[in-house]
Design a protein around this motif. Sequence first.
Motif, short mmCIF file in Angstrom:
data_model
loop_
_atom_site.label_atom_id
_atom_site.label_comp_id
_atom_site.label_asym_id
_atom_site.label_seq_id
_atom_site.Cartn_x
_atom_site.Cartn_y
_atom_site.Cartn_z
N ASN A 157 7.31 1.83 7.10
CA ASN A 157 6.39 1.45 6.05
C ASN A 157 6.85 0.20 5.32
O ASN A 157 8.05 -0.06 5.18
N SER B 138 6.95 -0.44 2.32
CA SER B 138 7.67 -0.16 1.08
C SER B 138 9.18 -0.02 1.28
O SER B 138 9.94 -0.06 0.31
N ARG C 264 2.55 3.33 -1.84
CA ARG C 264 3.97 3.48 -1.49
C ARG C 264 4.80 2.34 -2.10
O ARG C 264 5.93 2.58 -2.56
N GLN D 30 -0.33 2.28 1.79
CA GLN D 30 0.79 1.34 1.80
C GLN D 30 0.99 0.72 0.42
O GLN D 30 2.13 0.53 -0.03
#
Length: 329
Positions: A141, A143, A205, A202
Amino acid sequence: MKSVALEEHFATAEVMQGWKSVDPRWSDLALKPSTEGEGARRLLDLGAERLDAMNEAGIDVAVLSLTTPGVQNLDAEVAVDLARSCNDHLAAAVHTTPERFQGFATLPTPSPDRAAKELVRCIRELGLHGAMLHGRTRDRNLSEQEFWPIFEAAEALRVPLYLHPQSPQQGVLDAYYKGFGEDIDSLFARAGIGWHYETGIQIIRMILAGVFDRFPNLTIVTGHWGEVVLFYLDRADMLSSAAKLPRTISEYFRQHVYVTPSGLFSHRYLNWALEVLGADHILFATDYPFAHAAPGSARNFIATAQLSERDRNRIGSENWDRLCSKIVR
């Protein structure tokens, strides 16, 4: 009214070949529409046909970007080389037609440090205006802290990062988007709704991971009127205290996120974005060549909205010009 469209895609033959040769585990559902037929042909064109389409839709300036999934599903070395050649190709098109084209950099996120360096090169040497990211890098991801060098570079340069959809991971596809036949399954997981949940998640996050607390001047742009989250911020705010955030989820959105329509020319959605974010955080986009605008529709969408002349000009171009004026070259 000047109109600037921010989600206007292109591709190169080399990138298309890279997508086709990737391990099937990491192949994106956008592969077929982005590499076959009329869509592929239009993606490859940065000349007369594209300018004619812009003229027909009523677009003065297109901010060009490599379409999903960028180079984020490729091996690191391949991604670095393709991103560099793609950015050089884009910069050449912008240099040839500077009054009509601007560009977002493609970043090789499989190598975050080199992605950050490529962003610096693209802004300071090539004259591009930010970068487009596509959420995850394979199964990682955006993040995650390994990608924070990209955010650090973007904040230092004061450039916006446009967060664009990509297909959900295979496990999510299998759990939620299968069972209706290949074509419907694919559309369900992409433009039907899957892309938009994926992108909105996303962004949340990134908030929960503390990205915007660490980089308080970071600016994110996202399409499709905020990728679902904009319509659910009141509920998402319950995460704020649970995660011990210094601000609410809504406040992070209002400070750091700009939205575009991505070709969803809905005055109802526009009115909601105006209520939630305000006219200062709305930009424009048509999602060429995937959303086929009728003649004059892009300009008419803004022109016929219930907006003050000041807000009409802000959304059409002035908000984008203001963001660009802050870029540190």
